[in-house]
Design an enzyme around this catalytic site. Structure first.
Site, PDB file in Angstrom:
ATOM      1  N   ASP A  78     -21.187 -16.188 -11.512  1.00 29.13           N
ATOM      2  CA  ASP A  78     -21.533 -17.679 -12.513  1.00 29.13           C
ATOM      3  C   ASP A  78     -22.792 -16.945 -13.031  1.00 29.13           C
ATOM      4  OD1 ASP A  78     -21.753 -19.632 -13.616  1.00 29.13           O
ATOM      5  OD2 ASP A  78     -21.691 -21.091 -12.138  1.00 29.13           O
TER       6      ASP A  78
HETATM    7  C1  BGC Z   1     -21.814 -22.560 -14.277  1.00 30.25           C
HETATM    8  C2  BGC Z   1     -20.122 -22.335 -14.493  1.00 30.25           C
HETATM    9  C3  BGC Z   1     -19.826 -21.864 -15.814  1.00 30.25           C
HETATM   10  C4  BGC Z   1     -20.559 -21.004 -16.800  1.00 30.25           C
HETATM   11  C5  BGC Z   1     -20.962 -20.214 -18.521  1.00 30.25           C
HETATM   12  C6  BGC Z   1     -23.074 -22.260 -15.193  1.00 30.25           C
HETATM   13  O1  BGC Z   1     -23.471 -22.630 -15.189  1.00 30.25           O
HETATM   14  O2  BGC Z   1     -22.008 -23.133 -12.804  1.00 30.25           O
HETATM   15  O3  BGC Z   1     -19.338 -23.160 -14.528  1.00 30.25           O
HETATM   16  O4  BGC Z   1     -18.951 -21.924 -16.209  1.00 30.25           O
HETATM   17  O5  BGC Z   1     -21.689 -21.586 -16.737  1.00 30.25           O
HETATM   18  O6  BGC Z   1     -21.339 -22.086 -19.368  1.00 30.25           O
END
Ligand code: BGC
Length: 741
Positions: free
Chosen positions: A287
């Protein structure tokens, strides 16, 4: 993620550059077409790659904040530049839980935000992912995934961060709307459909957030404590089944810790279970900012996401995990070069398997109408009719006066916030309001009121915004029926404080219901809510966040053009005291051992608690009978067949549900969902439904033996309309057996 302030012209220019680069890159890769297996092709490519080339593939840059420093980036969440000399295309990684995330740029106080990629909002929002789960229809999920990926592909995106499957352990989780409810089998079947739909368009799907990332409070620091058996039978089972069904190219490891170890540093989760037991051949990306150092590579992480391209640091950190430290660790022998080769092999393998080399994104116009219809059909099957006293619904076609109250139902329908947010085609229905951080509160421009007026052309429909309960009640009193639209905005990063509708909405509903006995409540919400007014209203329609054509879908159900067929993918508790944790855990340790694998309805069944509405529940304008149950066993496979009949006067869809109990009290709870099927029946029509139960749903996870274990014995089988309304009862006799972990 924080958002960029970017000039739109720069984005358009870079999209064109990206397309040109992708096409230019194509020829060397096509030369490799004689090798057909993705693994063989990845191995062949690896032989041609230098250490630097391989190192390049395992770092994904944060393209949202730094687009202008990223030639070839298109302003998606993540960007891995192409390697033109090898013909390896760039990865443009974008969020897409509900539709292609298309984020707004704050233009300053008093101004409406603009957004990147396109002129007036250019992507179609589906209903929330939870709503898709409420369809209980993997084909609807497939069509939705296909639609989203089709839109993504036209914008230059070839990796979607879509496929969220964290179980609803915490119904106040602000991301509940992005996930698929509380049951591993239902969640996996729906997710599998969505992933297959996405990848059918040559766009990689990313299942996330692995694992136990089940609340937003302290989301980057919280430690989820849970026993091995319980996690294998709940959250991990959802991932396991969905990965088997959908074969997603990528898995995203979450922000949180599990049993004291960060998800992206967690060798047990990533290497032992995902890549070992489940033999997952794709790659693990972190993530954004979820990495914790170079040794994450040895735990099983294959790619770090969200790297700042200027500093090379991980998002929000002052260190780099897979930058220079990775090369140094290989140099010192702390990480074998073969591990880097494995990381790159996995990435390339998924790119070949999904067709990223042969099918580069093509800049084509959207078929806006076709895509909106996909969203509408999904919403029509997602809406759950929760209550319908005195056959209040559907509204009679000769109804004269209708009061519509609250929820901006004159203008549009609510959506959820965060990285799953979609800025809809045509822009929001009313000025968007900024949330506490980067989130926006957006209404999709699909007015339930206008749609209802079309279906009831002779009715006088009057709107009141609901801000003054007395005024709204006066309107309700002078109308044949009062429709109150109640909303609950939820978003990534913020958990709900409780399960109540916010503001004075409960008071509003009370006031309207006191003025008119023909009151209907329509809910647009992210997850379960309490309904203190339930006994006072005639009907309740659960519409979730219903997406691009949500207004049309709601109106269709209210007017009877659509026979509602959604079923709850989550339990609605009476109040927070019934939950394993009456309050959202604010401490850094969250104890999931309280409920273990007994998530959602299993907890309610185990504790003998009466929910407000049970898992699997949903009414229809028709009614369905079940009969002729047959249970047969062949080795580890139990097959359950029965008749479903439409005993009502309207055509409709029903979802009979098969539940199994384990012998004695060996299971985590009295029963588990073991199968289901959505069927469409004309009045008087019957059909035989046959469901084969996955042997793991008859088993418990045997930790010392490292296997699924089926005990010999008699397994009660029930077929029901919901987890609490079980019409048919039978038994399966099963011999002792084991299943590989
Ligand atoms: C979220 C993810 C997301 C990523 C990219 C993160 O803060 O938890 O689900 O894919 O950001 O935007």
């Amino acid at each position: 993620m924080k958002l960029a302030h970017l000039p739109r012209t720069a984005v358009v220019a870079r999209t064109a550059l990206f397309t040109a680069l992708s096409l230019a890159c194509l020829s060397p890769a096509l030369a490799d077409q004689s090798a057909t297996s993705p693994d063989l092709r990845a191995s062949n490519m690896l032989k041609r790659m230098s250490l630097q080339d391989m190192h390049h593939m395992v770092q994904s840059y944060n393209d949202m904040m730094t687009l202008q420093q990223q030639p070839g980036g298109i302003g998606a969440a993540g960007y891995v530049p192409a390697l033109p000399k090898l013909g390896i295309p760039a990865q443009q990684q974008n969020d897409a839980g509900i539709g292609v995330h298309n984020y707004p740029i704050d233009q300053g106080p008093g101004k409406q935000p603009a957004h990147v990629r396109g002129e007036a909002g250019n992507t179609t929002p589906l209903p929330s992912t939870l709503a898709i789960a409420a369809t209980w229809n993997p084909q609807i999920a497939y069509e939705g995934g296909r639609m989203i990926a089709g839109e993504a592909h036209r914008q230059g995106i070839n990796v979607l961060l879509a496929g969220g499957i964290n179980l609803t352990r915490e119904p106040r989780d602000g991301r509940t709307f992005e996930y698929l409810g509380e049951d591993p089998l239902l969640a996996a079947r729906i997710d599998g459909g969505e992933i297959r739909g996405i990848q059918s368009q040559h766009v990689i799907s990313t299942i996330k957030h692995y694992a136990l990332n089940d609340q937003e409070t302290n989301r980057t620091t919280v430690n989820a404590n849970i026993g091995e058996q319980a996690m294998r039978e709940s959250d991990l089972l959802a991932f396991e089944l969905a990965i088997e069904d959908g074969h997603p190219g990528s898995v995203m490891c979450g922000y949180n810790k599990v049993n004291g170890v960060w998800d992206c540093s967690n060798r047990h989760l990533l290497t032992d279970i995902l890549k070992g037991d489940w033999k997952y051949p794709g790659w693990v990306m972190t993530d954004w900012g979820g990495d914790h150092g170079v040794m994450d590579a040895m735990a099983g992480t294959d790619q770090v996401s969200g790297i700042d391209p200027v500093t090379g640091f991980s998002l929000g950190q002052t260190f780099s995990s897979f930058g220079a430290p990775l090369l140094q660790a290989i140099d010192k022998g702390e990480i074998p070069r073969s591990r880097l080769e494995d990381m790159v092999h996995r990435i390339l393998r998924s790119m070949y398997a999904v067709g990223l080399f042969e099918h580069p994104p093509v800049n084509k116009p959207l078929d806006v109408e076709a895509d909106a219809l996909v969203a509408q059909h999904a919403a029509e099957q997602a809406i759950v009719l929760l209550k319908n006293e005195q056959d209040q619904l559907p509204l009679k076609s000769d109804i004269k006066t209708v009061a519509i109250i609250g929820g901006h139902a004159d203008a549009g329908v609510l959506s959820g916030g965060g990285s799953a947010q979609v800025w809809p085609i045509g822009g929001p229905a009313i000025p968007a309001v900024k949330g506490p951080e980067w989130q926006w509160k957006v209404y999709d421009p699909s007015s339930p009121m206008k749609a209802l007026q079309k279906l009831l052309p002779n009715a006088k429909i009057v709107y009141d915004d609901g801000s003054d309960p007395a005024k709204a009640a006066a309107l309700a009193k002078s109308s044949d029926v009062a429709l109150v639209f109640a909303t609950q905005w939820t978003c990534e990063g913020i958990d709900q404080p409780n399960l109540s509708l916010d503001g004075k909405q409960d008071d509003l509903i009370d006031a309207v219901a006191a003025a008119n006995t023909h009151t209907v409540v329509v809910l647009e919400n992210g997850g379960p809510v309490k309904m203190p007014w339930l006994s006072k209203v005639n009907a309740v329609v659960e519409a979730w966040y219903p997406g691009a054509r949500g207004g049309e879908a709601i109106a269709g159900v209210l007017a009877g053009k659509i026979n509602p067929s959604g079923r709850l993918p989550v339990t609605f508790p009476q109040d927070e005291q019934q939950l394993p944790r009456p309050q959202v855990t604010k401490a850094l340790d969250v104890d999931y051992n309280i409920e273990g694998a007994a998530v959602g309805y299993k907890w309610f069944d185990k504790k003998n608690l009466e929910p407000l509405f049970p898992f699997g529940f949903g009414l229809s304008y028709s009614h369905f009978d079940y009969s002729d149950l047959h249970v047969s066993t062949q080795g580890k496979r139990v097959t359950v067949s029965f008749q479903v009949s439409n005993a009502g006067k309207r055509a409709g869809m029903d979802t009979p549900q098969v539940y199994v109990s384990l012998p004695g009290d060996s299971g985590e709870a009295p029963r588990r969902l073991a199968g289901f099927e959505k069927v469409s029946l004309q009045p008087g029509q019957s059909r035989t439904v046959s469901v084969t139960i996955d042997p793991r749903l008859l088993a418990t996870f045997d930790v010392p033996g490292h296997q699924w274990k089926i005990a010999a014995g008699s397994y009660p089988i029930q077929v029901g309309h919901s987890s609490r309304d079980l019409a048919l009862k039978g038994e399966a006799t099963v011999a002792a057996a084991t299943v590989a972990p």
